[in-house]
Design an enzyme around this catalytic site. Structure first.
Site, mmCIF file in Angstrom:
data_model
loop_
_atom_site.group_PDB
_atom_site.id
_atom_site.type_symbol
_atom_site.label_atom_id
_atom_site.label_comp_id
_atom_site.label_asym_id
_atom_site.label_seq_id
_atom_site.Cartn_x
_atom_site.Cartn_y
_atom_site.Cartn_z
ATOM 1 N N GLU A 1 48.723 43.403 46.875
ATOM 2 C CA GLU A 1 49.414 42.271 47.556
ATOM 3 C C GLU A 1 51.070 42.548 47.095
ATOM 4 O OE1 GLU A 1 45.212 40.741 46.735
ATOM 5 O OE2 GLU A 1 46.607 42.146 45.854
ATOM 6 N N PHE B 1 36.691 29.334 41.072
ATOM 7 C CA PHE B 1 36.657 30.895 41.110
ATOM 8 C C PHE B 1 38.056 31.133 42.013
ATOM 9 C CE2 PHE B 1 35.575 34.891 43.613
ATOM 10 C CZ PHE B 1 35.702 35.578 42.492
ATOM 11 N N GLN B 2 38.647 31.915 41.524
ATOM 12 C CA GLN B 2 40.018 32.463 42.093
ATOM 13 C C GLN B 2 40.980 31.451 42.518
ATOM 14 O OE1 GLN B 2 39.015 35.430 45.331
ATOM 15 N NE2 GLN B 2 39.114 36.900 43.568
ATOM 16 N N LYS C 1 40.958 26.280 51.632
ATOM 17 C CA LYS C 1 40.074 26.748 52.724
ATOM 18 C C LYS C 1 39.407 25.760 53.457
ATOM 19 C CE LYS C 1 36.306 30.182 52.841
ATOM 20 N NZ LYS C 1 35.111 31.113 52.049
ATOM 21 N N MET D 1 66.598 55.999 34.064
ATOM 22 C CA MET D 1 67.586 54.987 33.432
ATOM 23 C C MET D 1 67.427 54.712 32.124
ATOM 24 S SD MET D 1 70.529 53.924 34.474
ATOM 25 C CE MET D 1 70.797 53.910 36.363
#
Length: 581
Positions: A51, A113-114, A163, A479
């Site tokens: 993502e 959940f999630q 949802k 760097m």
């Protein structure tokens, strides 16, 4: 009017808003939206492998096309994985819409959940965010979100959709012209202030245009107007990292990039200017160095669309709140109306030429090893006729690319400036290639940074994108190692890139062509082989391991206290403008 599901309303709204590409990764909380995507053919979905990469790809798409990037991810880890890219877009003013799934409204706050508090998590790294609880409001929210993301100072907006809202029904009616009830950025400049600014330029003996990414965000017309104003006034032009390309590097008025790894002439011109005109730039710490020593004897004009950026870091004499493109148009018209002659800046450019003679971008040329600067210069010479889109990861290679790759046009340089996000370049290149299918797109990378989102090689393979990756492989987090050498007495704590993959074999495993360049004699032929191949290529270019990126302003130093190679430069030029090196 027939009702539609929330998911179908979302797709309809995105279509009405002209969205052609969405970058995303499916999950349980967005499956209704993915089902709606499956049943249409107007929007192309690009399946990334992570993502974070979806957000950077959307940034690359937006930065190279001028259109907002759109991201679709699921709830919980899908949303939290996107936070780095959302923050990156906020820092660099990239217009982006991030649509996140959420657990059903009845489960919000139950540690389902999630589940994650996406609105709370992203509150401080977005321009605005929404939690949509009613499908009837979804249409207006989507249109409003695009307005906020693209107007004023661009930035990311998150739309969190539970949802159950995605499957519930409502009517969709395309709204009329969107205008947020409170967010109404000022785009037109104050005419009297524009006249004052123009008169200040006409009277200045040592003016400098200090330009930033705001000019590119304003659109190609802003870049054209900058060039016209520079021609009318004769003033030199410098730029931040994010503004490269807004002014042509081939111009005699170009000073190069300023700031921590900017040119000697740009930083000294800013220090000795009697007038600084800041255009779409924000006086960030990488530009100013130590604030009490920054351009101490200059008057300052600051033109920016973001009111909060003005007088935030550096106090200015004339603030102008406006879209920088419209302000430039007004300044050009005002200069012509007032019939100002082109100022005689011969003495000023004489001093600038003295600073240029230092040759601050010179580097040690070794016959037995590829210097990273030489690799960038060779890449530039081989590709300049094609005006490629260049993305970068973050580190030494990023600064070498900014210093040695000359840009003549805007929207060709895509890099992570404010946040400095390793792993940005490859997904950004994928987004840029999708938005510009006929262009040559090259990600200039480091061997450490490229591994942050290396899985996106699979995305390019899936969509047959001919992206090129040019790795400057010095086997260090370069760097970090440079700072450890200069600041921590060469205590290289965890900066060595051990257990590196074989990038050629890794490329081939993903269906890419792999090329390894190990000697100076192989450099030009290796680059040409990369360009000749009709498909994605990874080039593993082995460069000098301990090369440092100079010029450099040490942390906490003034912008005139620069390191040139191994020598520190302090003090001003003498009367003949010879360097005190």
């Amino acid at each position: 009017m027939a009702e539609k599901s929330g998911a179908d309303i979302l797709i309809e709204a995105l279509t009405d808003l002209g969205v052609e590409v969405v970058f995303g990764y499916p999950g349980g909380a967005v499956l209704p939206i993915y089902d709606a995507l499956f049943k249409q053919d107007r929007i192309k979905h690009i399946l990334v492998r992570h993502e974070q990469a979806a957000t950077h790809a959307a940034e690359g798409y937006a930065r190279s096309t001028g259109k907002p990037g759109v991201v679709l991810v699921t709830s919980g880890p899908g949303a939290t994985n996107a936070v780095t890219g959302i923050t990156d877009a906020l820092m660099d003013s990239i217009p982006m819409i991030v649509i996140t799934g959420q657990v059903p409204t009845g489960l919000i706050g139950t540690d389902a959940f999630q589940e994650a508090d996406t609105v709370g998590i992203t509150r401080h790294c977005t321009k605005h965010n929404y939690l949509v609880k009613d499908p009837a409001s979804l249409c207006s929210v989507i249109h409003e979100a695009f307005y906020i993301a693209t107007s004023g100072r661009p930035g990311p907006v998150v739309i969190d959709i539970p949802k159950d809202v995605q499957v519930a029904s409502a009517t969709y009616a395309k709204p009329a012209a969107i205008q947020h009830k409170t967010y109404r950025p000022q785009t037109d400049p104050d005419k009297a202030k524009i006249q004052e600014a123009v008169d200040m330029i006409a009277a200045a003996e040592r003016p400098v245009f200090y330009t930033g990414g705001g000019i590119i965000n304003s659109g190609p017309e802003a870049s054209r107007l900058l060039r016209e104003l520079a021609e009318l006034t004769g003033a030199p032009v410098t730029s931040t990292l994010m503004g490269l390309g807004a002014f042509p590097a081939s111009s005699d008025q170009w000073l190069g990039m300023l700031g921590m790894h900017g040119t000697y002439e740009a930083n000294w011109a800013m220090n000795k200017a009697d007038l600084i005109i800041a255009l779409g730039a924000r006086f960030d710490d990488r530009v100013t160095g130590r604030l009490d020593a920054f351009a101490p004897n200059s008057r300052k004009v600051h033109i920016d669309i973001d009111r909060s950026s003005v007088n935030k870091i550096v106090r200015v004499d004339l603030p102008i709140i406006a879209d920088v493109g419209r302000a430039l148009a007004a300044m050009v018209d005002c200069w012509k109306e007032r019939q100002h002659p082109k100022p005689d800046l011969t003495e000023w450019f004489g001093r600038i030429e003295g600073w240029r003679q230092v040759g601050c971008l010179k580097y040690e040329d070794k016959a037995d090893v590829i210097m990273p600067q030489q690799a960038i210069c060779s890449l530039y010479e081989a590709t300049k006729s094609r005006a490629p889109i260049i993305t970068t990861e973050v580190g030494q290679h990023q600064m070498w690319a900014a210093q040695h790759f000359d840009f003549e046009a805007p929207n060709k340089w895509l890099t992570s400036g404010g946040l400095g996000t390793m792993g940005y370049g490859l997904p950004a290149a994928i987004g840029a290639q999708l938005g510009n299918p006929d262009d040559l797109v090259i990600d200039i990378a480091g061997e450490a940074s490229i591994q942050m989102n290396i899985q996106e090689l699979g995305t390019a393979t899936q969509y047959r994108l001919p992206v090129k990756i040019f790795i400057l492989n010095n086997e260090y987090m370069g760097m970090v190692r440079q700072w450890q050498e200069l600041t921590y007495q060469s205590r290289y704590s965890e900066s060595y890139s051990d257990a590196l993959p074989d990038f050629v074999k890794l490329a081939e495993a993903y269906g890419w062509k792999g090329i390894r360049i190990e000697t100076r004699g192989e450099l030009e032929d290796g680059i040409q082989a990369m360009l000749d191949y009709d498909g994605p290529v990874v080039v593993d270019c082995r460069v000098a391991k301990l090369a440092n990126c100079f010029p450099m302003i040490p942390s906490g130093a003034a912008h005139t206290e620069m390191l040139l190679q191994a020598a520190e430069v302090s003090g001003e030029m003498d009367d003949e403008a010879k360097a005190l090196v």
